[in-house]
Design an enzyme around this catalytic site. Structure first.
Site, PDB file in Angstrom:
ATOM      1  N   HIS A 119      43.276  46.088  58.946  1.00  0.00           N
ATOM      2  CA  HIS A 119      43.157  46.383  57.503  1.00  0.00           C
ATOM      3  C   HIS A 119      44.422  47.082  57.015  1.00  0.00           C
ATOM      4  O   HIS A 119      44.586  48.291  57.189  1.00  0.00           O
ATOM      5  CB  HIS A 119      41.928  47.287  57.258  1.00  0.00           C
ATOM      6  CG  HIS A 119      41.642  47.527  55.815  1.00  0.00           C
ATOM      7  ND1 HIS A 119      40.379  47.375  55.281  1.00  0.00           N
ATOM      8  CD2 HIS A 119      42.422  47.912  54.775  1.00  0.00           C
ATOM      9  CE1 HIS A 119      40.405  47.646  53.989  1.00  0.00           C
ATOM     10  NE2 HIS A 119      41.649  47.985  53.660  1.00  0.00           N
ATOM     11  N   HIS A 131      47.419  47.332  53.624  1.00  0.00           N
ATOM     12  CA  HIS A 131      47.916  46.969  52.287  1.00  0.00           C
ATOM     13  C   HIS A 131      49.434  47.032  52.341  1.00  0.00           C
ATOM     14  O   HIS A 131      49.998  48.088  52.618  1.00  0.00           O
ATOM     15  CB  HIS A 131      47.410  47.952  51.225  1.00  0.00           C
ATOM     16  CG  HIS A 131      45.922  47.982  51.110  1.00  0.00           C
ATOM     17  ND1 HIS A 131      45.226  47.146  50.269  1.00  0.00           N
ATOM     18  CD2 HIS A 131      44.991  48.726  51.743  1.00  0.00           C
ATOM     19  CE1 HIS A 131      43.930  47.381  50.380  1.00  0.00           C
ATOM     20  NE2 HIS A 131      43.750  48.332  51.276  1.00  0.00           N
ATOM     21  N   PHE A 132      50.071  45.886  52.092  1.00  0.00           N
ATOM     22  CA  PHE A 132      51.534  45.855  52.086  1.00  0.00           C
ATOM     23  C   PHE A 132      52.099  45.861  50.669  1.00  0.00           C
ATOM     24  O   PHE A 132      53.281  46.074  50.485  1.00  0.00           O
ATOM     25  CB  PHE A 132      52.044  44.600  52.797  1.00  0.00           C
ATOM     26  CG  PHE A 132      52.006  44.674  54.308  1.00  0.00           C
ATOM     27  CD1 PHE A 132      52.244  45.867  54.972  1.00  0.00           C
ATOM     28  CD2 PHE A 132      51.768  43.536  55.059  1.00  0.00           C
ATOM     29  CE1 PHE A 132      52.232  45.928  56.364  1.00  0.00           C
ATOM     30  CE2 PHE A 132      51.760  43.582  56.448  1.00  0.00           C
ATOM     31  CZ  PHE A 132      51.985  44.771  57.099  1.00  0.00           C
ATOM     32  N   ASN A 139      44.362  42.366  47.732  1.00  0.00           N
ATOM     33  CA  ASN A 139      44.196  42.965  46.391  1.00  0.00           C
ATOM     34  C   ASN A 139      45.540  43.265  45.742  1.00  0.00           C
ATOM     35  O   ASN A 139      45.820  44.373  45.317  1.00  0.00           O
ATOM     36  CB  ASN A 139      43.320  44.232  46.460  1.00  0.00           C
ATOM     37  CG  ASN A 139      43.953  45.346  47.274  1.00  0.00           C
ATOM     38  OD1 ASN A 139      44.720  45.091  48.191  1.00  0.00           O
ATOM     39  ND2 ASN A 139      43.639  46.582  46.939  1.00  0.00           N
ATOM     40  N   LYS A 167      37.589  38.598  51.715  1.00  0.00           N
ATOM     41  CA  LYS A 167      37.321  39.997  51.369  1.00  0.00           C
ATOM     42  C   LYS A 167      36.416  40.072  50.157  1.00  0.00           C
ATOM     43  O   LYS A 167      36.671  39.445  49.124  1.00  0.00           O
ATOM     44  CB  LYS A 167      38.650  40.686  51.057  1.00  0.00           C
ATOM     45  CG  LYS A 167      38.510  42.133  50.637  1.00  0.00           C
ATOM     46  CD  LYS A 167      38.384  43.048  51.815  1.00  0.00           C
ATOM     47  CE  LYS A 167      38.062  44.454  51.366  1.00  0.00           C
ATOM     48  NZ  LYS A 167      38.649  45.474  52.193  1.00  0.00           N
ATOM     49  N   HIS A 213      34.322  45.647  51.320  1.00  0.00           N
ATOM     50  CA  HIS A 213      34.506  47.006  50.798  1.00  0.00           C
ATOM     51  C   HIS A 213      33.111  47.443  50.341  1.00  0.00           C
ATOM     52  O   HIS A 213      32.669  47.103  49.255  1.00  0.00           O
ATOM     53  CB  HIS A 213      35.499  47.013  49.624  1.00  0.00           C
ATOM     54  CG  HIS A 213      35.762  48.401  49.121  1.00  0.00           C
ATOM     55  ND1 HIS A 213      36.962  49.050  49.287  1.00  0.00           N
ATOM     56  CD2 HIS A 213      34.957  49.289  48.493  1.00  0.00           C
ATOM     57  CE1 HIS A 213      36.879  50.272  48.787  1.00  0.00           C
ATOM     58  NE2 HIS A 213      35.668  50.438  48.287  1.00  0.00           N
ATOM     59  N   HIS A 232      36.382  50.198  56.787  1.00  0.00           N
ATOM     60  CA  HIS A 232      36.606  51.641  56.586  1.00  0.00           C
ATOM     61  C   HIS A 232      35.305  52.404  56.303  1.00  0.00           C
ATOM     62  O   HIS A 232      35.144  53.014  55.265  1.00  0.00           O
ATOM     63  CB  HIS A 232      37.651  51.887  55.486  1.00  0.00           C
ATOM     64  CG  HIS A 232      37.542  51.076  54.235  1.00  0.00           C
ATOM     65  ND1 HIS A 232      36.374  50.958  53.523  1.00  0.00           N
ATOM     66  CD2 HIS A 232      38.463  50.347  53.561  1.00  0.00           C
ATOM     67  CE1 HIS A 232      36.584  50.195  52.484  1.00  0.00           C
ATOM     68  NE2 HIS A 232      37.848  49.796  52.484  1.00  0.00           N
ATOM     69  N   ASP A 269      43.616  50.973  57.019  1.00  0.00           N
ATOM     70  CA  ASP A 269      43.579  51.025  55.557  1.00  0.00           C
ATOM     71  C   ASP A 269      44.819  51.730  55.011  1.00  0.00           C
ATOM     72  O   ASP A 269      44.743  52.457  54.023  1.00  0.00           O
ATOM     73  CB  ASP A 269      42.305  51.703  55.046  1.00  0.00           C
ATOM     74  CG  ASP A 269      42.090  51.443  53.552  1.00  0.00           C
ATOM     75  OD1 ASP A 269      42.750  50.553  52.994  1.00  0.00           O
ATOM     76  OD2 ASP A 269      41.265  52.151  52.940  1.00  0.00           O
ATOM     77  N   HIS A 324      51.367  53.994  47.868  1.00  0.00           N
ATOM     78  CA  HIS A 324      51.639  54.023  46.426  1.00  0.00           C
ATOM     79  C   HIS A 324      52.904  54.852  46.231  1.00  0.00           C
ATOM     80  O   HIS A 324      53.231  55.692  47.073  1.00  0.00           O
ATOM     81  CB  HIS A 324      50.501  54.716  45.670  1.00  0.00           C
ATOM     82  CG  HIS A 324      49.193  54.001  45.701  1.00  0.00           C
ATOM     83  ND1 HIS A 324      48.953  52.843  45.010  1.00  0.00           N
ATOM     84  CD2 HIS A 324      48.029  54.289  46.343  1.00  0.00           C
ATOM     85  CE1 HIS A 324      47.700  52.443  45.223  1.00  0.00           C
ATOM     86  NE2 HIS A 324      47.128  53.303  46.027  1.00  0.00           N
ATOM     87  N   ALA A 365      44.130  56.039  44.335  1.00  0.00           N
ATOM     88  CA  ALA A 365      43.511  56.190  45.655  1.00  0.00           C
ATOM     89  C   ALA A 365      44.282  55.364  46.670  1.00  0.00           C
ATOM     90  O   ALA A 365      44.657  54.226  46.392  1.00  0.00           O
ATOM     91  CB  ALA A 365      42.068  55.719  45.598  1.00  0.00           C
TER      92      ALA A 365
HETATM   93  C1  NCD Z   1      43.286  50.659  48.553  1.00  0.00           C
HETATM   94  C2  NCD Z   1      44.518  50.248  47.760  1.00  0.00           C
HETATM   95  O1  NCD Z   1      45.268  51.162  47.371  1.00  0.00           O
HETATM   96  O2  NCD Z   1      44.775  49.056  47.597  1.00  0.00           O
HETATM   97  N1  NCD Z   1      42.997  52.026  48.266  1.00  0.00           N
HETATM   98  C3  NCD Z   1      42.347  52.886  49.045  1.00  0.00           C
HETATM   99  O3  NCD Z   1      42.101  54.005  48.608  1.00  0.00           O
HETATM  100  N2  NCD Z   1      42.009  52.580  50.283  1.00  0.00           N
HETATM  101  C4  NCD Z   1      42.164  49.746  48.242  1.00  0.00           C
HETATM  102  C5  NCD Z   1      41.017  49.895  49.192  1.00  0.00           C
HETATM  103  O4  NCD Z   1      41.114  49.559  50.368  1.00  0.00           O
HETATM  104  O5  NCD Z   1      39.962  50.356  48.748  1.00  0.00           O
HETATM  105 ZN    ZN Z   2      41.955  49.006  51.929  1.00  0.00          ZN
END
Ligand code: NCD
Ligand code: ZN
Length: 348
Positions: free
Chosen positions: A16, A18-19, A44, A102, A139, A177, A250, A254, A266
Site C-alpha cells: 500500500h 501513494h506515489f 487515488n 480499490k 478503505h 490499514h 500507507d 504531501h 491527512a
Molecule cells: C491517503 C492519501 O493521502 O492519499 N491519506 C491517508 O491519510 N492515508 C489516502 C488514504 O490512504 O486514505
Molecule cells: Zn492509503
C-alpha cells in the site's frame, strides 16, 4: 537469550503506497524502490486510475524515475467508481496491468470523491471480481457526518463488510490499514479470503501521540490514530502469527505546506523509515520470528504472487531521520523527522 543485531531476510514488498504524480512522485519513489521489490500503487491520483491506458502511463512515470527498472515492480490498482467499466477492469487484469481493485467509499479520504456512493452499485463488479479472483482492497471507513470519525472503521465492518461477505463468500478482500480491535477480531475469525494490512504508524502510536502534547499534523492520517487499546489490538494481531496480516505502509506524502496548515491534509510520509519502524515493534513484542513472514511472505501468499528472490540485511544501528526532503520549491517532512531510528537496511 541472544540479542539480534542484524538479520538477513527475503526482500519485502509494500502492499500500500501513494506515489502521487509529477514532482512528488519524482522525489519519493526511490525511498520505496530501494527497499521494497514490489508495491501496490494506490490509484487515488487525479484523474483516478480507471483505465488501462491511464495505468500504463502512471506505471511508466514511476519506472522512469527508478534507476534500475528491473529492481522494482510497481503493481497497479484499479479505482472503483459507481460507473466502473467491468470490461476494462477484466481486460487490464488479464493483461497483468491491474493486480487488484480499490474501494474508496465516497469522500472517505484524499481524492475519494470519485469513490463508490453505495456498495450495491458495484455488486455486479464484485461478482465478476469474485469469479476471476481479483482482490478487493478496501478503505474500510463509513464516512458519514453522522458517524464519529473514531467509529467509522467499526461501523464499516458492521454495516458494509458483513453483508458484502455474505453475498460474496469467495471474494478476496484485504481490509487495508486496519486500526481497530473490531477489525483485528473480524480478520481473525475470517477464513482464507480475508486479510489485512497494518501500517507502522498505527502499530507504534495512538491518538494521544497526535493530540495530547500539542497537535501534530505529521501524525494525522486516515484512518485516524485510535485509542491505545486499539493500538494494542493491532500489536496482538502480530503476536498471533496469523498469515493473513501483512505489510502495507500507507506512505502518503504531501507538501509541508499542505500538512502544516489550518486545514491540513491527512497522510503520513513514512517510506524512509517504515521497515525500521516495523522491526522496532516486532523486536519490542519479542516476535522477530514472525517478522519476515509479515514483510515478505504473507502478502505474496494471499495475492498468489511469487516470493521475492533477493535478500536484504537489516542492521541495528542508530540513525537520525532527515528533518525534511527537498521537493522542487517545497519540502516534504518525513514521519518522525529529526528523531532517531534503531534499524537500517544495509547499503542504504
Ligand atoms: C491517503 C492519501 O493521502 O492519499 N491519506 C491517508 O491519510 N492515508 C489516502 C488514504 O490512504 O486514505
Ligand atoms: Zn492509503
Amino acid at each position: 537469550m541472544t540479542i539480534k543485531t542484524s538479520f538477513k531476510m527475503i526482500q519485502p514488498d509494500d502492499w500500500h503506497v501513494h506515489f502521487r504524480r509529477g514532482k512528488i512522485l519524482k522525489t519519493v519513489v526511490h525511498f520505496t524502490s530501494k527497499i521494497f521489490y514490489r508495491a501496490f500503487v494506490m490509484p487515488n491520483v487525479i484523474p483516478p486510475i480507471t483505465t488501462v491506458k491511464n495505468a500504463e502511463n502512471y506505471r511508466k512515470e514511476i519506472l522512469d524515475v527508478v534507476a534500475n527498472k528491473k529492481q522494482f515492480i510497481p503493481l497497479m490498482v484499479f479505482y472503483l467508481t459507481d460507473n466502473t467499466d467491468v470490461n476494462e477492469l477484466v481486460y487490464g487484469y488479464k493483461k497483468n496491468i491491474f493486480y487488484a481493485c480499490k474501494l474508496y467509499p465516497i469522500n472517505s479520504t484524499i481524492n475519494s470523491e470519485y469513490g463508490v456512493s453505495d456498495i450495491k452499485k458495484i455488486y455486479h463488479v464484485l461478482s465478476v471480481m469474485e469469479y476471476f479472483g481479483i482482490p478487493l482492497l478496501i478503505h474500510g471507513e463509513l464516512a458519514k457526518n453522522c458517524i464519529d470519525i473514531f467509529d467509522r472503521e467499526a461501523e464499516f465492518i458492521k454495516q458494509i463488510m458483513l453483508p458484502l461477505r455474505n453475498r460474496f463468500p469467495m471474494l478476496k478482500v484485504v481490509l487495508e490499514h486496519i486500526t481497530t480491535k473490531e477489525s483485528v477480531e473480524y480478520v481473525l475469525r475470517s477464513n482464507q479470503y480475508t486479510a489485512a494490512t497494518i501500517t507502522p504508524h498505527h502499530l507504534m502510536f495512538n491518538r494521544n501521540h497526535m493530540l495530547s502534547d500539542g497537535i501534530k499534523p505529521h501524525f494525522y492520517s486516515f484512518p485516524i490514530l485510535k485509542r491505545k487499546k486499539h493500538q494494542e489490538a493491532l500489536q496482538y494481531a502480530l503476536t498471533t502469527g496469523c498469515d493473513r496480516f501483512f505489510l502495507g505502509t500507507d506512505t502518503a506524502p504531501h507538501f509541508q505546506s499542505d500538512k502544516e496548515s489550518c486545514c491540513g491534509k491527512a497522510g503520513i510520509f513514512n517510506a524512509p523509515i517504515a521497515l525500521s519502524m516495523y522491526a522496532t515493534v516486532f523486536e519490542k513484542l519479542n516476535i522477530l520470528k514472525y517478522f519476515e513472514a509479515f514483510c515478505s511472505l504473507n502478502g505474496p501468499k494471499f495475492y498468489n504472487l511469487p516470493i521475492n528472490k533477493d535478500n536484504i540485511i537489516l542492521i541495528k544501528k542508530s540513525d537520525t531521520i532527515y528533518d525534511s526532503i527537498d521537493c522542487y520549491n517545497n519540502k516534504i517532512i518525513p514521519f518522525l523527522a529529526g528523531k532517531k531510528i534503531k534499524w537500517s537496511v544495509l547499503g542504504n
